[in-house]
Scaffold this motif. Structure first.
Motif, PDB file in Angstrom:
ATOM      1  N   GLY A  66     -12.008  -1.262   3.635  1.00  0.00           N
ATOM      2  CA  GLY A  66     -11.056  -1.767   2.367  1.00  0.00           C
ATOM      3  C   GLY A  66      -9.574  -2.334   2.969  1.00  0.00           C
ATOM      4  O   GLY A  66      -9.769  -2.056   3.973  1.00  0.00           O
ATOM      5  N   ILE A  67      -9.132  -2.766   1.951  1.00  0.00           N
ATOM      6  CA  ILE A  67      -7.645  -3.187   2.740  1.00  0.00           C
ATOM      7  C   ILE A  67      -6.308  -3.573   1.689  1.00  0.00           C
ATOM      8  O   ILE A  67      -6.536  -2.614   0.138  1.00  0.00           O
ATOM      9  N   LYS A  68      -5.890  -2.800   1.688  1.00  0.00           N
ATOM     10  CA  LYS A  68      -3.968  -2.008   0.568  1.00  0.00           C
ATOM     11  C   LYS A  68      -2.654  -2.030   1.230  1.00  0.00           C
ATOM     12  O   LYS A  68      -2.704  -2.132   2.562  1.00  0.00           O
ATOM     13  N   PRO A  69      -2.414  -2.398  -0.121  1.00  0.00           N
ATOM     14  CA  PRO A  69      -2.661  -2.813  -1.365  1.00  0.00           C
ATOM     15  C   PRO A  69      -3.211  -4.390  -1.680  1.00  0.00           C
ATOM     16  O   PRO A  69      -3.278  -4.911  -0.487  1.00  0.00           O
ATOM     17  N   PHE A  70      -3.520  -4.938  -2.336  1.00  0.00           N
ATOM     18  CA  PHE A  70      -4.133  -6.436  -2.723  1.00  0.00           C
ATOM     19  C   PHE A  70      -2.713  -7.242  -2.508  1.00  0.00           C
ATOM     20  O   PHE A  70      -2.737  -8.507  -3.234  1.00  0.00           O
ATOM     21  N   TRP A  71      -1.131  -7.089  -2.318  1.00  0.00           N
ATOM     22  CA  TRP A  71      -0.049  -7.772  -3.026  1.00  0.00           C
ATOM     23  C   TRP A  71       0.200  -7.653  -1.740  1.00  0.00           C
ATOM     24  O   TRP A  71       0.267  -6.621  -1.330  1.00  0.00           O
ATOM     25  N   GLY A  72       1.460  -8.959  -1.110  1.00  0.00           N
ATOM     26  CA  GLY A  72       2.468  -8.408  -0.208  1.00  0.00           C
ATOM     27  C   GLY A  72       3.048  -9.885  -0.476  1.00  0.00           C
ATOM     28  O   GLY A  72       3.183 -10.684  -0.821  1.00  0.00           O
ATOM     29  N   LYS A  73       4.521  -9.902   0.023  1.00  0.00           N
ATOM     30  CA  LYS A  73       5.224 -11.218   0.353  1.00  0.00           C
ATOM     31  C   LYS A  73       5.118 -11.119   1.605  1.00  0.00           C
ATOM     32  O   LYS A  73       5.042  -9.557   2.848  1.00  0.00           O
ATOM     33  N   ALA A  74       5.954 -11.388   2.340  1.00  0.00           N
ATOM     34  CA  ALA A  74       6.581 -11.806   3.786  1.00  0.00           C
ATOM     35  C   ALA A  74       7.144 -10.249   4.363  1.00  0.00           C
ATOM     36  O   ALA A  74       7.517  -9.948   3.625  1.00  0.00           O
ATOM     37  N   GLY A  75       6.988  -9.786   5.000  1.00  0.00           N
ATOM     38  CA  GLY A  75       7.719  -8.986   5.824  1.00  0.00           C
ATOM     39  C   GLY A  75       7.269  -7.330   5.464  1.00  0.00           C
ATOM     40  O   GLY A  75       7.520  -6.459   6.326  1.00  0.00           O
ATOM     41  N   ASP A  76       6.260  -7.584   4.541  1.00  0.00           N
ATOM     42  CA  ASP A  76       5.100  -6.233   4.007  1.00  0.00           C
ATOM     43  C   ASP A  76       4.226  -6.328   4.800  1.00  0.00           C
ATOM     44  O   ASP A  76       3.840  -6.945   5.159  1.00  0.00           O
ATOM     45  N   GLU A  77       3.870  -4.870   4.957  1.00  0.00           N
ATOM     46  CA  GLU A  77       3.213  -4.373   5.456  1.00  0.00           C
ATOM     47  C   GLU A  77       1.757  -4.095   5.747  1.00  0.00           C
ATOM     48  O   GLU A  77       1.759  -3.314   3.918  1.00  0.00           O
ATOM     49  N   VAL A  78       0.385  -4.316   5.076  1.00  0.00           N
ATOM     50  CA  VAL A  78      -0.762  -4.209   4.276  1.00  0.00           C
ATOM     51  C   VAL A  78      -1.805  -3.818   6.237  1.00  0.00           C
ATOM     52  O   VAL A  78      -1.428  -3.972   7.223  1.00  0.00           O
ATOM     53  N   VAL A  79      -2.286  -2.875   5.162  1.00  0.00           N
ATOM     54  CA  VAL A  79      -3.211  -1.705   5.566  1.00  0.00           C
ATOM     55  C   VAL A  79      -4.864  -2.219   5.905  1.00  0.00           C
ATOM     56  O   VAL A  79      -4.917  -1.954   4.386  1.00  0.00           O
TER      57      VAL A  79
END
Length: 226
Positions: free
Chosen positions: A67-80
């Motif tokens: 899985g991946i979370k969240p499904f959105w992001g902008k530059a600088g955001d962290e994604v798991v």
């Protein structure tokens, strides 16, 4: 002592020096072999100004993205990203969004990776490369920026499209990461769509244009909190 040295030939002295050097180097080789490769990276330090030491270990077994979370992001955001057999900071390994390689990771463990969305990246599928092995998540990750006007609003079992672009074609929503998506064919004159009553939660959303290219959009994160 000096008489002993004088009695030795130059050839014997050189031979004796080589033997002593070899014996002294053996403990160092053993220590190096028993410990993983370590590198330092000051940009990922948990304490300001203090370099963090990364231990590189290769994955054991088949690598899997769960899985991946969240499904959105902008530059600088962290994604798991979570799953199995990622290794720990394995050498020659990286994550990419489309063709944009990720260069900043706050965590890379055997079952979880946390990365930062890079500048100038665009929406696309997330891929994981470990050495010569590559694995791709089958859903497009949404990358937006401060200039993104198109928004999806989820409220009362409805999706409202705000400021949608002319080339929009479809909206996909997944109740779970492994369910079949609900597909909404966008009618250019319609902005509100009913979500089926059987869908009680939404874990992933993507939007594509007529050429099946991802369209960036914004959402209210509070609508997707657990």
């Amino acid at each position: 002592m000096f008489k002993f040295i004088d009695s030795l030939s130059l050839k014997k002295i050189i031979t004796l020096s080589v033997i002593i050097s070899s014996l002294l180097s053996i403990p160092l080789l053993v220590i190096y072999a028993l410990n993983p490769i370590e590198t330092t990276n000051s940009s990922a330090s948990s304490v300001a100004g203090e370099p963090k030491i990364f231990k590189h270990t290769d994955p054991v077994g088949t690598t899997k993205i769960s899985g991946i979370k969240p499904f959105w992001g902008k530059a600088g955001d962290e994604v798991v990203v979570w799953g199995e057999n990622f290794g720990e900071y394995p050498i020659n390994s990286y994550i990419a969004i489309g063709n944009a390689k990720i260069t900043e990771y706050s965590k890379w463990e055997d079952n979880q990776i946390v990365f930062t969305v890079p500048q100038n990246s665009t929406s696309g599928k997330i891929s994981l490369s470990i050495g010569n092995y590559q694995l791709t998540w089958d859903k497009a990750f949404n990358v937006f920026n401060t200039n993104t006007q198109f928004a999806l609003v989820f409220n009362n079992k409805k999706i409202t499209l705000v400021n949608y672009p002319e080339n929009i074609s479809k909206v996909y929503i997944w109740q779970t990461l492994y369910s079949e998506p609900e597909v909404f064919e966008v009618d250019k004159g319609q902005t509100v769509y009913e979500i089926p009553k059987t869908i009680n939660s939404i874990e992933w959303v993507s939007v594509e244009d007529e050429n099946k290219v991802g369209i960036p959009f914004t959402v209210n994160p509070l609508e997707f909190t657990d």
